[in-house]
Write an enzyme that holds these catalytic residues in place. Structure first.
Site, mmCIF file in Angstrom:
data_model
loop_
_atom_site.group_PDB
_atom_site.id
_atom_site.type_symbol
_atom_site.label_atom_id
_atom_site.label_comp_id
_atom_site.label_asym_id
_atom_site.label_seq_id
_atom_site.Cartn_x
_atom_site.Cartn_y
_atom_site.Cartn_z
ATOM 1 N N ASP A 266 -8.408 71.166 -2.042
ATOM 2 C CA ASP A 266 -7.447 70.615 -1.083
ATOM 3 C C ASP A 266 -8.050 69.489 -0.242
ATOM 4 O O ASP A 266 -9.263 69.396 -0.075
ATOM 5 C CB ASP A 266 -6.974 71.711 -0.122
ATOM 6 C CG ASP A 266 -6.055 72.716 -0.812
ATOM 7 O OD1 ASP A 266 -5.931 72.656 -2.046
ATOM 8 O OD2 ASP A 266 -5.474 73.550 -0.096
ATOM 9 N N HIS A 411 -12.071 73.187 -0.594
ATOM 10 C CA HIS A 411 -11.741 71.920 0.058
ATOM 11 C C HIS A 411 -12.727 70.858 -0.413
ATOM 12 O O HIS A 411 -13.864 71.164 -0.750
ATOM 13 C CB HIS A 411 -11.793 72.067 1.577
ATOM 14 C CG HIS A 411 -10.795 73.062 2.088
ATOM 15 N ND1 HIS A 411 -11.077 74.399 2.197
ATOM 16 C CD2 HIS A 411 -9.508 72.915 2.469
ATOM 17 C CE1 HIS A 411 -10.001 75.037 2.643
ATOM 18 N NE2 HIS A 411 -9.035 74.158 2.828
HETATM 19 ZN ZN ZN Z 1 -5.533 71.520 3.719
#
Ligand code: ZN
Length: 469
Positions: A266, A411
């Site tokens: 992400d 992430h």
């Molecule tokens: Zn995010």
């Protein structure tokens, strides 16, 4: 009346005969086109743009590969750079390196925005980085101004970016391109209209400049000012308040009968880190799923295109990375719409998967038809990799109790996440599992079609809320 920026006059006098008529200046953009502090003044750029920017620790070197970083910085300091050098970072994973170099846009003495100066600095930065170590496979260069949220502070907004791999760079430099043409020949170069308005690409004002190539990305930011208002207007009221109970598709996990696992990454694309992630995935000959933030995709268009061209899945993570639970239905629709607009412009793709930031959503979001046109994708394993925890901890969180059909949340914003990635892939394979695209993991019981009530009370199923942000 139009105001002629003083620096344009200076530039014109310096580069043309005295008898030459001063060039005209484009009309300033309408009010609201930009956040207030960076509205062009028809004069020199506003003072906030010139406020010295410092990174958090006030060091230019990031300290990931300190020897390489110091070498690049030393080379650049020996050159008459136009802009202030803010950051040099070199990251390495499994022998592959990528570099990023960040400047403060605007001449370091005058604050004047000249495309030729920005591009010359970018060319120097690319040369300094690629010539430092043959292992540096990709270099990102960008120029920033203070963001409207923190003018003069630590928050930076890119207004120019270029990212390129060594092979492309070599091809272009071998063809003998001059510095002024070099940057324009490298893939998708982002020129924010802020720069174009303060230093318009008018050859009569900046005679060294040829017109921007078609590959340049010069659209106004989708998520600000007038374009954002248009997006809001277009989406109108989006709550489906009909009597019929709407349904929503939710992916809590993939098909558990296939030995596949989705690695989802992400919050990108991110300079230096996204190229390293792509290098790891290429080396491991596998795929991942990138839930991108539209604003960042717009700032680093070449990186988004690289993700698409490598065959990875791209999903919607909103334009500004805002929690859906804090937005009106109209804003939710505009967030998804704006992210989709950017991705479609750059890749031609329509995104089918949505990862709500933080995994949060409310009934308002679920009643939004644009939300329900996506498959809401949650996760079974959370790397909890915010704040750059140790690699071993990230790997452990991702692989503990891993099962076929698992969805791993990671992430893309810190180096340890990238360092963990090959270990996670190898760990999956040691367990007979293979990374896959979400679209390959549909099957019995997934995605689930749920009523709104059902979607609001999804079984945890190993799912843990995203703990940070
Ligand atoms: Zn995010």
């Amino acid at each position: 009346m139009r105001l002629v920026p003083a620096f344009v006059i200076i530039a014109a006098v310096a580069t043309t005969n005295a008898a030459t008529v001063l060039p005209t200046v484009a009309d300033p953009p309408p009010p609201g086109e930009y956040p207030s502090h960076i509205q062009p003044h028809g004069d020199l750029p506003p003072a906030e743009l010139l406020a010295p920017l410092q990174d958090k620790d006030a060091w230019v070197l990031k300290g990931i590969c300190p020897v390489d970083e110091a070498t690049i910085a030393r080379k650049l300091r020996e050159l008459p750079l136009n802009q202030r050098l803010l950051r040099v970072a070199v990251g390495e994973v499994d022998g592959v390196k990528a570099a990023l170099l960040k400047f403060q846009a605007g001449h370091h003495l005058t604050g004047q925005f000249r495309l030729s100066e920005i591009e010359a600095d970018a060319a120097a930065a690319l040369d300094a980085a690629f010539s430092t170590d043959p292992a540096i496979a990709h270099v990102d260069v960008w120029s920033v101004v203070p963001s409207e949220a923190n003018a003069g502070g630590q928050s930076h907004r890119p207004v120019f970016s270029v990212g390129t791999d060594r092979q492309t760079y070599r091809l272009v430099t071998d063809s003998g391109k001059a510095d002024s043409d070099l940057v324009r020949t490298l893939g998708v170069v982002r020129y924010d209209p802020l720069i174009l308005d303060l230093a318009p690409n008018d050859p009569s004002r900046d005679p060294a400049l040829a017109p921007l190539p078609a590959s340049a990305y010069t659209k106004p930011r989708v998520g600000y000012g007038s374009p954002w208002q248009e997006t809001l207007d277009r989406n109108g009221s989006n709550v489906d308040s009909g009597l019929d109970e709407p349904t929503v598709q939710v992916m809590l996990h993939g098909d558990q009968r296939q030995r596949l696992v989705a690695i989802t990454i992400d919050d990108g694309p991110c300079p230096m880190l996204t190229p390293l992630i792509l290098a790891v995935l290429a080396k491991e000959q596998t795929v991942a799923n990138f839930f991108v933030v539209g604003e960042k995709a717009e700032q680093y268009p070449q990186l988004l295109r690289n993700i698409a061209q490598a065959g990875h899945l791209i999903g919607n993570h909103t334009y500004h990375h805002r929690q859906l639970s804090e937005l009106s239905d109209q804003e939710i629709a505009a967030e998804l719409d704006a992210c989709q607009t950017v991705v479609e412009r750059l890749t031609g793709q329509v995104m089918n998967y949505l990862r709500p930031p933080g995994g949060n959503y409310t009934e308002t979001a679920l009643r939004c038809p644009l939300v329900r046109s996506h498959i809401i994708t949650l996760w079974t394993h959370n790397a909890s990799d915010w704040g750059n925890p140790p690699v071993s901890r990230i790997v452990q969180r991702c692989l503990t109790n891993i099962q076929p059909g698992a969805i791993i949340l990671m992430h893309g914003g810190d180096i340890n996440s990238v360092r963990a990635l090959p270990l996670i892939i190898q760990g999956l394979r040691a367990r007979g599992l293979e990374p896959a695209l979400l679209s390959q993991m549909h099957g019995t019981g997934t995605p689930q079609t749920l009523t709104l009530k059902g979607a609001l009370s999804v079984p945890l199923n190993g799912w843990q809320p995203d703990d940070v942000k």
